[in-house]
Enzyme design. Structure first.
Site, short mmCIF file in Angstrom:
data_model
loop_
_atom_site.label_atom_id
_atom_site.label_comp_id
_atom_site.label_asym_id
_atom_site.label_seq_id
_atom_site.Cartn_x
_atom_site.Cartn_y
_atom_site.Cartn_z
N LYS A 32 0.81 -1.21 0.00
CA LYS A 32 0.00 0.00 0.00
C LYS A 32 0.85 1.27 0.00
O LYS A 32 0.60 2.19 -0.78
CB LYS A 32 -0.89 -0.05 1.24
CG LYS A 32 -1.77 1.12 1.42
CD LYS A 32 -2.48 0.99 2.76
CE LYS A 32 -1.47 1.17 3.87
NZ LYS A 32 -2.11 1.27 5.18
N THR A 33 1.85 1.28 0.87
CA THR A 33 2.69 2.48 0.98
C THR A 33 3.37 2.78 -0.34
O THR A 33 3.45 3.92 -0.79
CB THR A 33 3.76 2.28 2.06
OG1 THR A 33 3.12 1.78 3.23
CG2 THR A 33 4.45 3.58 2.39
N ASP A 224 -5.12 7.87 3.91
CA ASP A 224 -4.65 6.52 4.23
C ASP A 224 -5.38 6.02 5.47
O ASP A 224 -5.91 6.80 6.25
CB ASP A 224 -3.14 6.57 4.48
CG ASP A 224 -2.53 5.18 4.49
OD1 ASP A 224 -3.25 4.21 4.16
OD2 ASP A 224 -1.34 5.05 4.83
N GLU A 225 -5.38 4.72 5.68
CA GLU A 225 -6.04 4.10 6.83
C GLU A 225 -7.48 4.62 6.96
O GLU A 225 -7.94 4.98 8.04
CB GLU A 225 -5.26 4.37 8.12
CG GLU A 225 -3.81 3.91 8.09
CD GLU A 225 -3.64 2.40 8.20
OE1 GLU A 225 -4.65 1.67 8.30
OE2 GLU A 225 -2.48 1.95 8.17
N GLN A 255 -8.96 -4.31 8.96
CA GLN A 255 -8.01 -3.77 9.93
C GLN A 255 -8.56 -2.56 10.67
O GLN A 255 -7.80 -1.74 11.19
CB GLN A 255 -6.69 -3.41 9.23
CG GLN A 255 -6.00 -4.61 8.63
CD GLN A 255 -4.64 -4.27 8.05
OE1 GLN A 255 -3.74 -3.86 8.75
NE2 GLN A 255 -4.51 -4.43 6.74
N ARG A 615 1.23 -8.68 10.95
CA ARG A 615 2.45 -7.89 11.03
C ARG A 615 3.67 -8.74 10.69
O ARG A 615 4.74 -8.21 10.42
CB ARG A 615 2.67 -7.33 12.45
CG ARG A 615 1.67 -6.30 12.98
CD ARG A 615 1.36 -5.22 12.02
NE ARG A 615 0.18 -5.58 11.23
CZ ARG A 615 -0.14 -5.00 10.09
NH1 ARG A 615 0.59 -4.05 9.59
NH2 ARG A 615 -1.23 -5.37 9.42
#
Length: 758
Positions: A32-33, A224-225, A255, A615
DNA sequence: GACTCCGATCTTTTT
DNA sequence: GATCGGAGTC
């Protein structure tokens, strides 16, 4: 474009589709980043968009800084002009320059949660209300919840639904407290965290010319998020992008873990309705984790009902199974986890930084720290009680804040008699009451103290006022570091701490020095954190704002990077590690009993578990203890239901540690220690029986060693069922059970909570 | 007004 | 096991 190489198809599409509303559903570890970074680079390089016209809202300031660096690598120094940061830091900045429109001074103070709660306590006391009923936490959460849904105190008090609701909870005065709280904040020239968003909404609602200005500035908006934004944040971005409609949100509903602070998963589910022309892109390939981890995570999240359809997969290696570590107590858990890290390091040439220990609550870090220290494994803690929450630091910061904003009531209360000047609480309360009754500012009242309080106190106040005036000039004239130094010395705080030669005193003195170093670093640092058009100013006020709005991850400025990371699962969002230990896998702790009591949201807890597992790149360890100290008492625990929910294919008991005979708990309670000092100690009250695994009074599992096919069994969560198959082939025994209401489940017998009914 | 001691109460998670 | 507030004393 070379940066487009190596992107998979949906990633490529996400980077190059720049116009119109867009939603990117990005599974865990799906790059994503990278996509966000290249998308911005692409806008600037290929579409010739001025960086000045791009707004990118990230989850942490650190993420923003890293992204900015990476973009700079592609397009050069122009990247500095992109507006980037968290919602709170970006809009605090905008509010500063537009404060006059909504009646605030541009040097407004930002109240952190401690300040807010302290103010609430004061108000509750002033209203003569029962502080057991009107607990600061509860009141604060209620007010915060209202603000996040954009309910002002006027609307709150006008709406009978809130009134009846509060009355039913035996807190009829909540609306009144909200009103006074809001008025007091306004009068003090202070905004709390929620106000930063709330007031931005007010600003845009009531001042269309201002909204218009920013609508034209931010031609491209990225969030984002997105799954963790609340209504207040959603409306800000919606308003900002109403003209261009170039809004791109990135998130993963699986998430979403911040519903408790107002994040609304409906934002993501309803986005389509708000934007009929919405393009949706799903990033489903996971590049981070092994097949085993991805599949285990999928098997867990499958239990949730509320979710968007997606299929996260990976072409990575199979990897190893998740290992389950069992221990007798929380202290032993620490020992076993630390030992395991030690052995993994030795066997596979890992570094400390390849490990993270994740837990549900901050208090769990203690046992881990102790054990890691004993094995000489370096670690760092992200979040928890931060540096900036220490008393000596807050004291000095309060001096700085008050010198900038003379009406900041919370800071005043902290410092007016520190060091001791003979201005007691009685005097201070009198001043505050007078200020509120006559609708005067605190600062004004302070300057005329001689009319209110006796001569001796009035003289002391006069000196205090002169001191603050001196500091204010200092701040005006000099950069942050010089001003901070003058304040630390001039206030007498530094000398006070220096005079204290105890270990704690030395520590506190060093902390203050460290704060001054941080100010120095801020002044020297050329990097921009928030972006924007103005040159970075080195004023103390800017420093204060930056540190109040730091996120947990931002505070990680440890230069020595080879350390095991300890943090709550919430803090781990967006990070990745080679190996992850999730500790405290016990029912009532994770999933948290509190959460289930207050909001009955098991699905959010499950998403949290999902976040924790995803993670990891290579290996996941789950650990649980059969007894744990909570509230200073030893309590027995049962393994979390989440362990059962993982498909047994993906999990095994740790061969190294499972079932090892465990040490008895030798720790004594704090009360016992106190009594010992006083000489009145009775025997330590550790009940050895409580170390045995007794899940609950009404459900005692049977010994499953002689469990056989076609036996009738009962499970605490799944109810009654019948055993259809026993599998002895693997390293651990498994049983397949068909439950009356939940269908077929395969359970690992060594920790299955089954009661046999013969 | 300052200081000390004791007990109560709390613990989710965070900007 | 830490923090906060209240009560009691100087």
């Amino acid at each position: 474009m070379d940066y487009l190489e190596g992107l998979n198809e949906p990633q490529h599409k996400a980077v190059t589709t720049t116009e119109g509303p867009m939603m990117i559903i990005a599974g865990a570890g799906s790059g994503k980043t990278r996509v966000l970074t290249y998308r911005i680079a692409h806008l600037i390089k290929s579409k010739s968009i001025d960086p000045f016209n791009i707004l990118s809202l990230t989850f942490t300031n650190k993420a923003a800084a890293e992204m900015r660096n990476r973009i700079e690598g592609v397009i050069g120094s122009e990247a500095r002009n992109i507006w980037m940061g968290t919602f709170h830091s970006v809009f605090a900045r905008i509010l500063r320059s537009e404060a006059a429109h909504i009646g605030y001074p541009s040097n407004f103070t930002i109240y952190d949660a401690d300040d807010s709660k302290s103010l609430i306590r004061t108000i509750v006391k002033e209203l003569n209300l029962d502080d057991k009923l009107y607990k600061a936490n509860i009141v604060f959460n209620r007010i915060s919840g209202a603000k996040n849904r954009l309910v002002s105190y006027k609307e709150y008090n006008a709406n009978p639904a809130f009134k009846t609701d509060d009355a039913q909870n035996r807190r009829p005065e909540l609306g009144k407290i909200y009103k006074i709280y809001a008025e007091r904040c306004f009068k003090a020239g202070a905004m709390d965290f929620d106000d930063l968003l709330f007031n931005t909404n007010i600003l845009f609602r009531d001042h269309l010319e201002v909204l218009n200005k920013y609508q034209h500035r931010f031609k491209y908006v990225m969030v984002d998020e997105f799954q963790d934004t609340n209504i207040s944040q959603y409306l800000i971005t919606k308003n900002l992008s109403a003209v261009s409609e170039n809004i791109c949100v990135v998130g993963d509903d699986a998430q979403s873990i911040y519903a408790f602070r107002g994040a609304d998963i409906q934002n993501i589910l309803n986005f389509e309705k708000d934007y009929p022309t919405l393009k949706v892109i799903k990033l489903e390939q996971n590049y981070r984790s092994t097949k085993n981890i991805v599949n285990a995570a999928n098997s867990i999240i499958g239990y949730n009902k509320a979710q968007l359809k997606k299929n996260v997969w990976t072409s990575n290696d199979e990897g190893t199974q998740i290992e389950l570590i069992k221990s007798a107590s929380d202290n032993e858990e620490g020992k076993l986890v630390a030992t395991s890290i030690f052995e993994e390091k030795a066997q596979h040439q890992f570094h400390n930084k390849d490990f993270a220990v994740l837990y549900r609550t901050n208090s769990q870090s203690r046992a881990m720290e102790e054990s890691l220290r004993k094995l000489n494994i370096k670690y760092k803690i992200i979040g928890g009680l931060s540096f900036y929450q220490r008393k000596e630091i807050k004291d000095l910061l309060a001096y700085m804040r008050f010198s900038i904003n003379h009406n900041d009531e919370e800071s005043l209360k902290r410092i007016i008699n520190l060091p001791k000047r003979g201005i007691g609480t009685t005097t201070v309360n009198k001043l505050i009451v007078v200020a509120n009754e006559h609708n005067k500012s605190i600062w004004e009242v302070l300057q005329h103290a001689n009319q209110i309080v006796p001569g001796r106190a009035a003289n002391a106040i006069g000196e205090f006022v002169a001191l603050i005036k001196r500091f204010a000039i200092e701040i005006e004239k000099n950069d942050a570091y010089e001003a901070a130094n003058t304040i630390a010395k001039g206030s007498g705080l530094l000398q006070d701490l220096y005079a204290d030669r105890t270990v704690e005193g030395l520590n506190r003195y060093e902390n203050v020095q460290e704060l001054l170093n941080a100010v120095k670093e801020f002044v020297d640092n050329e990097e921009e954190v928030t972006g924007g058009e103005e040159p970075k100013d080195k004023q103390l006020g800017t420093f204060l704002q930056e540190i109040t709005l730091l996120t947990g991850q931002d505070r990680d400025d440890d230069d020595d990077n080879d350390k095991v990371t300890l943090m709550t699962i919430h803090m781990a969002k967006g990070l990745e590690f080679k190996n992850v230990y999730i500790v405290g896998m016990e029912e009532d702790l994770f999933p948290s009993q509190m959460m289930l009591n207050s909001r009955a949201d098991l699905e959010e807890e499950r998403r949290l578990f999902y976040v924790a597992i995803t993670r990891a790149e290579q290996k996941v360890f789950l650990s649980y203890a059969l007894s744990r100290y909570r509230f200073g008492r030893l309590k027995s625990c049962e393994p979390s239901r989440f362990i059962d929910e993982i498909d047994p294919k993906f999990i095994k008991e740790s061969s190294k540690f499972g079932g090892r005979t465990t040490q008895p708990v030798t720790q004594v309670t704090s009360q016992y220690a106190k009594n010992l000092v006083r000489g009145s100690a009775t025997k330590p009250s550790i009940n050895k029986a409580s170390l045995q695994h007794t899940p609950s009074a009404d459900f005692a599992p049977s010994d499953t060693s002689n469990l056989q096919e076609s036996m009738k069994v009962e499970h605490p969560k799944f109810g009654f069922g019948k055993v259809t198959e026993i599998d002895n082939s693997g390293t651990s025994r498994k049983a397949t059970v068909v439950f009356d209401n939940f269908g077929e489940k395969t359970l690992l017998l060594s920790f299955a909570k089954l009661k046999i009914h013969t």
